[in-house]
Design an enzyme around this catalytic site. Sequence first.
Site, PDB file in Angstrom:
ATOM      1  N   GLN A   1       0.823  -1.202   0.000  1.00  0.00           N
ATOM      2  CA  GLN A   1       0.000   0.000   0.000  1.00  0.00           C
ATOM      3  C   GLN A   1       0.858   1.253   0.000  1.00  0.00           C
ATOM      4  OE1 GLN A   1      -2.314   0.416   3.581  1.00  0.00           O
ATOM      5  NE2 GLN A   1      -3.743   1.870   2.699  1.00  0.00           N
ATOM      6  N   GLY A   2       0.672   2.125  -0.979  1.00  0.00           N
ATOM      7  CA  GLY A   2       1.400   3.378  -1.072  1.00  0.00           C
ATOM      8  C   GLY A   2       0.509   4.563  -0.744  1.00  0.00           C
ATOM      9  N   TYR A   3       0.220   4.749   0.543  1.00  0.00           N
ATOM     10  CA  TYR A   3      -0.602   5.867   0.983  1.00  0.00           C
ATOM     11  C   TYR A   3       0.246   6.913   1.709  1.00  0.00           C
ATOM     12  CZ  TYR A   3      -5.440   4.290   0.048  1.00  0.00           C
ATOM     13  OH  TYR A   3      -6.625   3.946  -0.548  1.00  0.00           O
ATOM     14  N   SER A   4       0.792   6.552   2.873  1.00  0.00           N
ATOM     15  CA  SER A   4       1.482   7.522   3.723  1.00  0.00           C
ATOM     16  C   SER A   4       2.744   8.071   3.068  1.00  0.00           C
ATOM     17  CB  SER A   4       1.858   6.881   5.059  1.00  0.00           C
ATOM     18  OG  SER A   4       0.717   6.580   5.812  1.00  0.00           O
TER      19      SER A   4
ATOM     20  N   GLU B   1      -9.959  -1.115   5.902  1.00  0.00           N
ATOM     21  CA  GLU B   1      -8.746  -1.259   6.688  1.00  0.00           C
ATOM     22  C   GLU B   1      -9.020  -1.025   8.168  1.00  0.00           C
ATOM     23  OE1 GLU B   1      -4.166   0.514   6.955  1.00  0.00           O
ATOM     24  OE2 GLU B   1      -5.626   1.447   5.601  1.00  0.00           O
TER      25      GLU B   1
ATOM     26  N   SER C   1      -4.829   8.031  12.447  1.00  0.00           N
ATOM     27  CA  SER C   1      -4.617   8.042  13.887  1.00  0.00           C
ATOM     28  C   SER C   1      -5.950   8.145  14.636  1.00  0.00           C
ATOM     29  CB  SER C   1      -3.707   9.209  14.284  1.00  0.00           C
ATOM     30  OG  SER C   1      -4.407  10.435  14.153  1.00  0.00           O
ATOM     31  N   ASN C   2      -5.944   7.679  15.877  1.00  0.00           N
ATOM     32  CA  ASN C   2      -7.178   7.715  16.663  1.00  0.00           C
ATOM     33  C   ASN C   2      -7.692   9.131  16.874  1.00  0.00           C
ATOM     34  OD1 ASN C   2      -6.987   4.978  16.770  1.00  0.00           O
ATOM     35  ND2 ASN C   2      -6.802   4.818  18.987  1.00  0.00           N
ATOM     36  N   GLU C   3      -6.787  10.111  16.919  1.00  0.00           N
ATOM     37  CA  GLU C   3      -7.223  11.500  17.036  1.00  0.00           C
ATOM     38  C   GLU C   3      -8.043  11.914  15.815  1.00  0.00           C
ATOM     39  OE1 GLU C   3      -3.905  10.762  19.714  1.00  0.00           O
ATOM     40  OE2 GLU C   3      -4.183  10.382  17.574  1.00  0.00           O
TER      41      GLU C   3
END
Length: 395
Positions: free
Chosen positions: A126-129, A244, A380-382
Amino acid sequence: MDLSFTPEEEAFRAEVRAFLDENLPDELARKGRNTEGLTKEDMAGWHARLNARGWLAATWPTEHGGPGWGAVERHIFEEECARANAPRIVPFGLNMLGPVLIKFGTAEQKAEILPRILDGSDWWCQGYSEPGAGSDLASLKSRAVREGDEYVINGQKTWTTLGQHANRIFCLVRTSTEGKPQEGISFVLVDMDTPGVELRPIKLLDGGHEVNEVFFTDVRVPVSNLVGEENKGWTIAKYLLTHERTNIAGVGLSGKDLEKLKALSQQLVRGGRPLAQDPLFAAQMAEVEIDLEAMRVLNLRMLSAAKEGAAPGMQSSMLKIKGTVIRQRIQSLIKTALGASAAPFPARDLPENALSVPQEAAGAAAYYFNHRKLSIFGGSNEIQRNIIAKDLFGG
């Protein structure tokens, strides 16, 4: 609403258990029990066994090679695999790209790519971040400029999990700088052996190699590798992330680890009595077990809604937050229970004259530290809390 399983669903559970008893190799179960790393051969071999049974692509419909399960059957399958210490299915091709292609891909893309995911010919990553675009994914900078029938890609991706095993990568790239940042993103497929693609390993705290950086320098990709419409990739990105995030919650895995924690609390003695009888530790175990049961109910409610065709929406964010926090708390309690025995290395590296400690101690520290990532990846959870607030209150 009745959240119990029907007789037919319990019969399916028995079928899954029988399959695992017969087909899960002892060595793979041992590695799962001791949280040891898996080789590509381990993962590919398990995928092949599931594929032969028709159970590999649990989220796919039958016309594309999936088992045609409903959401409850998928939940039961994952729960039983976790209980048996079976390897988790590598999600990138099967649980992420596959559903995306089934919904957004062309007939040609489905016919070419889906069978190769099933038979193991292609392994995807996966190329996301990117270095400056993690949870704020819309700020990604990797560019794809169209030249005739090709895109020319330049940029960088990071935290690319298991990229060292992959021969293909699905990427979010910027194809326009006009309008809102989300409006200029496209979803493109790239062969890892294309000239200009470079993969560099990122070594983790425990010395392992799980994630990577991927660099693109004038990488030429056919326009036919575009999935969906140009500049409409954000819709696909959100669809994939919903799958995901639900998968990250790991209800079955938390249940398995909680059972391990309970067993350890009975084995380990503190102050002349089992740790399970320590009031503070017992209260912490009870709290996390209550939270896990509440999350299981939420998960089953989502599955019930999914049977009626409802999309998970913000519920996937709720599951991701609660699921990752619970998994981290359980690992923290296991590490606390083991104390100095929580070895930072796997059982295979223990010397023959090692101190007599529970088998679960091997790798416990490394497993704990690795699980700190759960509340960050997949958004992230935030950020998930912002998604929930926006859905509930608008804005």
